[in-house]
Write a protein that holds these residues in place. Structure first.
Motif, PDB file in Angstrom:
ATOM      1  N   GLY A   1      64.546  38.628  32.969  1.00 56.42           N
ATOM      2  CA  GLY A   1      63.428  39.063  33.804  1.00 56.42           C
ATOM      3  C   GLY A   1      62.169  38.461  33.224  1.00 56.42           C
ATOM      4  O   GLY A   1      61.883  38.638  32.043  1.00 56.42           O
ATOM      5  N   MET A   2      61.442  37.699  34.029  1.00 56.60           N
ATOM      6  CA  MET A   2      60.196  37.093  33.546  1.00 56.60           C
ATOM      7  C   MET A   2      59.210  36.989  34.704  1.00 56.60           C
ATOM      8  O   MET A   2      59.548  37.353  35.832  1.00 56.60           O
ATOM      9  CB  MET A   2      60.484  35.739  32.880  1.00 56.60           C
ATOM     10  CG  MET A   2      61.403  34.825  33.625  1.00 56.60           C
ATOM     11  SD  MET A   2      62.290  33.585  32.618  1.00 56.60           S
ATOM     12  CE  MET A   2      60.974  32.657  31.873  1.00 56.60           C
ATOM     13  N   LYS A   3      58.009  36.505  34.410  1.00 57.06           N
ATOM     14  CA  LYS A   3      57.006  36.403  35.475  1.00 57.06           C
ATOM     15  C   LYS A   3      56.243  35.090  35.359  1.00 57.06           C
ATOM     16  O   LYS A   3      56.058  34.571  34.264  1.00 57.06           O
ATOM     17  CB  LYS A   3      55.979  37.532  35.337  1.00 57.06           C
ATOM     18  CG  LYS A   3      56.454  38.896  35.826  1.00 57.06           C
ATOM     19  CD  LYS A   3      55.392  39.937  35.478  1.00 57.06           C
ATOM     20  CE  LYS A   3      55.674  41.270  36.113  1.00 57.06           C
ATOM     21  NZ  LYS A   3      54.650  42.265  35.665  1.00 57.06           N
ATOM     22  N   ALA A   4      55.757  34.602  36.516  1.00 61.76           N
ATOM     23  CA  ALA A   4      54.813  33.478  36.531  1.00 61.76           C
ATOM     24  C   ALA A   4      53.467  34.039  36.977  1.00 61.76           C
ATOM     25  O   ALA A   4      53.400  34.883  37.876  1.00 61.76           O
ATOM     26  CB  ALA A   4      55.281  32.392  37.485  1.00 61.76           C
ATOM     27  N   TYR A   5      52.411  33.575  36.303  1.00 62.14           N
ATOM     28  CA  TYR A   5      51.065  34.089  36.541  1.00 62.14           C
ATOM     29  C   TYR A   5      50.176  32.947  37.007  1.00 62.14           C
ATOM     30  O   TYR A   5      50.265  31.833  36.481  1.00 62.14           O
ATOM     31  CB  TYR A   5      50.492  34.653  35.242  1.00 62.14           C
ATOM     32  CG  TYR A   5      51.424  35.586  34.516  1.00 62.14           C
ATOM     33  CD1 TYR A   5      51.389  36.958  34.742  1.00 62.14           C
ATOM     34  CD2 TYR A   5      52.367  35.083  33.608  1.00 62.14           C
ATOM     35  CE1 TYR A   5      52.255  37.806  34.077  1.00 62.14           C
ATOM     36  CE2 TYR A   5      53.234  35.931  32.939  1.00 62.14           C
ATOM     37  CZ  TYR A   5      53.175  37.291  33.176  1.00 62.14           C
ATOM     38  OH  TYR A   5      54.038  38.129  32.526  1.00 62.14           O
ATOM     39  N   LYS A   6      49.298  33.249  37.967  1.00 66.06           N
ATOM     40  CA  LYS A   6      48.364  32.222  38.441  1.00 66.06           C
ATOM     41  C   LYS A   6      46.971  32.574  37.946  1.00 66.06           C
ATOM     42  O   LYS A   6      46.538  33.722  38.088  1.00 66.06           O
ATOM     43  CB  LYS A   6      48.394  32.188  39.970  1.00 66.06           C
ATOM     44  CG  LYS A   6      47.896  30.895  40.571  1.00 66.06           C
ATOM     45  CD  LYS A   6      47.973  30.940  42.089  1.00 66.06           C
ATOM     46  CE  LYS A   6      49.138  30.121  42.633  1.00 66.06           C
ATOM     47  NZ  LYS A   6      49.234  30.173  44.096  1.00 66.06           N
ATOM     48  N   ASP A   7      46.287  31.587  37.364  1.00 69.61           N
ATOM     49  CA  ASP A   7      44.929  31.884  36.870  1.00 69.61           C
ATOM     50  C   ASP A   7      43.879  31.531  37.926  1.00 69.61           C
ATOM     51  O   ASP A   7      44.209  31.108  39.040  1.00 69.61           O
ATOM     52  CB  ASP A   7      44.682  31.186  35.519  1.00 69.61           C
ATOM     53  CG  ASP A   7      44.535  29.677  35.629  1.00 69.61           C
ATOM     54  OD1 ASP A   7      44.336  29.157  36.758  1.00 69.61           O
ATOM     55  OD2 ASP A   7      44.620  28.990  34.584  1.00 69.61           O
ATOM     56  N   GLU A   8      42.627  31.692  37.556  1.00 71.94           N
ATOM     57  CA  GLU A   8      41.493  31.462  38.469  1.00 71.94           C
ATOM     58  C   GLU A   8      41.489  30.066  39.083  1.00 71.94           C
ATOM     59  O   GLU A   8      41.049  29.881  40.214  1.00 71.94           O
ATOM     60  CB  GLU A   8      40.197  31.606  37.672  1.00 71.94           C
ATOM     61  CG  GLU A   8      39.966  32.996  37.159  1.00 71.94           C
ATOM     62  CD  GLU A   8      38.627  33.506  37.613  1.00 71.94           C
ATOM     63  OE1 GLU A   8      37.626  32.899  37.208  1.00 71.94           O
ATOM     64  OE2 GLU A   8      38.606  34.475  38.389  1.00 71.94           O
ATOM     65  N   ASN A   9      41.975  29.081  38.313  1.00 71.78           N
ATOM     66  CA  ASN A   9      41.974  27.695  38.797  1.00 71.78           C
ATOM     67  C   ASN A   9      43.277  27.307  39.473  1.00 71.78           C
ATOM     68  O   ASN A   9      43.562  26.117  39.637  1.00 71.78           O
ATOM     69  CB  ASN A   9      41.738  26.736  37.622  1.00 71.78           C
ATOM     70  CG  ASN A   9      40.479  27.083  36.872  1.00 71.78           C
ATOM     71  OD1 ASN A   9      39.455  27.366  37.491  1.00 71.78           O
ATOM     72  ND2 ASN A   9      40.546  27.090  35.551  1.00 71.78           N
ATOM     73  N   ASP A  10      44.095  28.316  39.797  1.00 66.88           N
ATOM     74  CA  ASP A  10      45.400  28.086  40.418  1.00 66.88           C
ATOM     75  C   ASP A  10      46.395  27.377  39.505  1.00 66.88           C
ATOM     76  O   ASP A  10      47.388  26.816  39.980  1.00 66.88           O
ATOM     77  CB  ASP A  10      45.268  27.301  41.742  1.00 66.88           C
ATOM     78  CG  ASP A  10      44.730  28.184  42.861  1.00 66.88           C
ATOM     79  OD1 ASP A  10      44.651  29.423  42.662  1.00 66.88           O
ATOM     80  OD2 ASP A  10      44.378  27.646  43.919  1.00 66.88           O
TER      81      ASP A  10
ATOM     82  N   GLN B   1      48.531  36.354  29.294  1.00 65.13           N
ATOM     83  CA  GLN B   1      49.449  35.927  30.350  1.00 65.13           C
ATOM     84  C   GLN B   1      48.715  35.234  31.504  1.00 65.13           C
ATOM     85  O   GLN B   1      49.188  34.240  32.044  1.00 65.13           O
ATOM     86  CB  GLN B   1      50.240  37.134  30.869  1.00 65.13           C
ATOM     87  CG  GLN B   1      51.261  37.627  29.848  1.00 65.13           C
ATOM     88  CD  GLN B   1      51.877  38.970  30.195  1.00 65.13           C
ATOM     89  OE1 GLN B   1      51.280  39.777  30.923  1.00 65.13           O
ATOM     90  NE2 GLN B   1      53.062  39.233  29.678  1.00 65.13           N
ATOM     91  N   TYR B   2      47.544  35.777  31.879  1.00 63.54           N
ATOM     92  CA  TYR B   2      46.803  35.241  33.029  1.00 63.54           C
ATOM     93  C   TYR B   2      45.765  34.195  32.624  1.00 63.54           C
ATOM     94  O   TYR B   2      44.904  33.855  33.416  1.00 63.54           O
ATOM     95  CB  TYR B   2      46.116  36.380  33.795  1.00 63.54           C
ATOM     96  CG  TYR B   2      47.075  37.231  34.595  1.00 63.54           C
ATOM     97  CD1 TYR B   2      47.346  36.940  35.930  1.00 63.54           C
ATOM     98  CD2 TYR B   2      47.714  38.323  34.022  1.00 63.54           C
ATOM     99  CE1 TYR B   2      48.229  37.715  36.673  1.00 63.54           C
ATOM    100  CE2 TYR B   2      48.596  39.111  34.752  1.00 63.54           C
ATOM    101  CZ  TYR B   2      48.843  38.804  36.070  1.00 63.54           C
ATOM    102  OH  TYR B   2      49.720  39.568  36.807  1.00 63.54           O
ATOM    103  N   ASN B   3      45.848  33.735  31.376  1.00 62.73           N
ATOM    104  CA  ASN B   3      44.916  32.713  30.885  1.00 62.73           C
ATOM    105  C   ASN B   3      43.454  33.147  31.015  1.00 62.73           C
ATOM    106  O   ASN B   3      42.588  32.363  31.394  1.00 62.73           O
ATOM    107  CB  ASN B   3      45.151  31.389  31.644  1.00 62.73           C
ATOM    108  CG  ASN B   3      44.387  30.234  31.018  1.00 62.73           C
ATOM    109  OD1 ASN B   3      44.127  30.232  29.819  1.00 62.73           O
ATOM    110  ND2 ASN B   3      44.002  29.254  31.829  1.00 62.73           N
TER     111      ASN B   3
END
Ligand SMILES: *Cc1c(COP(=O)(O)O)cnc(C)c1O
Length: 354
Positions: free
Chosen positions: A75-84, A340-342
């Motif tokens: 189980g893991m996640k991908a995170y998108k930051d402000e700059n995509d 995680q979300y940079n």
């Protein structure tokens, strides 16, 4: 074994389902992206992974997964930051743990490049599915199961590794009420508790249903031998704070080595918090709750990150943990999600750019 994403076969979905999805009302793990990664083990080797449109899988009724439960997952996640930009959190640790689980369940280990490159290619393709609203992410479910046929009770000769992804909203656990379990056990010495093996979760459903009937949300498992030690929750490791010390049990045969758990331990140490990794007895937790030195109790895992426990039940008594200002739980959750979300620097080197 050259498996850069260049030579990974990709069959694109003809149309995207994304317009049909209500991103404001996502039930956890119920909507999936347009594609999935598939990799087969046959004739003694893993074949090159490929990406195909998300679709049902075709299995023979005698496939060993159905009869002998040879299956593992991550189980893991991908995170998108402000700059995509898209980030993963410690993905090499998920790969290592998948292979630790594989070994215990007599499943062939998966090469690291297949896991990392396959996942990266899949995320590049389905990037637009990663939600960006605060706290949301793309939940990633890699899994391996025995797809080989035959009723002989022995390891299968064919396996399938698949990765599916589900956009998910921020996880608010609410006031969690847990029951300290003394009758049933999740795992045993010499068993498979440290593996993310499918059957470990099936075995928890019934005792958890009984706890839910009594008004609890979840079970806290104790050791199978004496039921005197706090071990972990269904898919979360457990932390307790007594006075200002943060305590969690040591990993073992019976306890899953959570990536959130070990990250929290490092962050807490870095923040100067007194950390103890040692066995926790139920009686010390009850005593601390009675004398007011039990300040916090929380679960730690990828899905919720940190899930504060408001009440625990033990032998017919409920003990409440009043909310406190400046909780370790809130501080640790903020620090780990900022990485995680940079949103903050990553001095530990945990972030992985897709
Ligand atoms: C997955 C899981 C955890 C948490 O592990 P993370 O790597 O932090 O997500 C803890 N306990 C059990 C039993 C689990 O299955």
């Amino acid at each position: 074994m050259e498996t850069s994403t260049k030579n990974l076969k990709i069959e694109k979905a003809k149309t995207s389902k994304i317009d049909q999805v209500d991103f404001d009302n996502l039930a956890f793990g119920s909507v999936f992206t347009d594609h999935m990664l598939v990799c087969k083990y046959q004739n003694g080797a893993w074949e090159l992974p490929k990406i195909v449109p998300y679709q049902p899988i075709n299995l023979d009724p005698s496939a060993k997964i159905f009869h002998y439960g040879q299956s593992i997952f991550e189980g893991m996640k991908a995170y998108k930051d402000e700059n995509d930009d898209v980030w993963l959190f410690r993905p090499f640790d998920n790969h290592k743990r998948l292979n630790i689980s594989a070994k215990r369940m007599a499943i062939p280990e998966l090469p690291e490049e297949y896991f990392i490159d396959g996942l990266t290619a899949l995320l590049e393709l389905d990037k637009k599915w990663i939600p960006k609203t605060a706290g949301s992410s793309l939940y990633i479910r890699p899994f391996v199961f025995a797809s080989g046929n035959g009723l002989h009770a022995s390891p299968a000769d064919a396996y399938t590794f698949i990765v599916i992804c589900a956009p998910s909203a921020a996880y608010f656990s609410g006031k969690v009420k847990v029951l300290i379990e003394e009758t049933y056990s999740r795992s045993a010495n010499g068993g498979v508790g440290y593996a993310k093996a499918g059957g470990n979760y099936a075995g928890q459903f019934y005792p958890t249903q009984l706890a839910i009937e009594k008004g609890y949300n979840q079970v806290i498992w104790t050791d199978d031998n004496t039921h005197e030690y706090i071990e972990e929750a269904g898919a979360m490791n457990i932390f307790v704070r007594i006075n200002d010390s943060l305590i969690t049990g040591p990993t073992s045969d019976r306890i899953l080595d959570g990536i959130t758990r070990k990250s929290i331990l490092e962050i807490a140490k870095d923040k100067g918090i007194a950390v103890e990794v040692r066995k926790i007895t139920v009686s010390e937790v009850v005593e601390a709750a009675k004398n007011g030195s039990l300040k916090e109790m929380f679960g730690a895992g990828t899905a919720a990150v940190v899930s504060p426990i408001a009440t625990f039940g033990y032998r017919g008594t409920d003990y409440d943990l009043p909310e406190i200002p400046n909780s370790y739980a809130a501080m640790l959750k903020k620090r780990i999600t900022d990485i995680q979300y940079n949103r903050d620097q990553d001095k530990f080197g945990w972030r992985f750019k897709v």
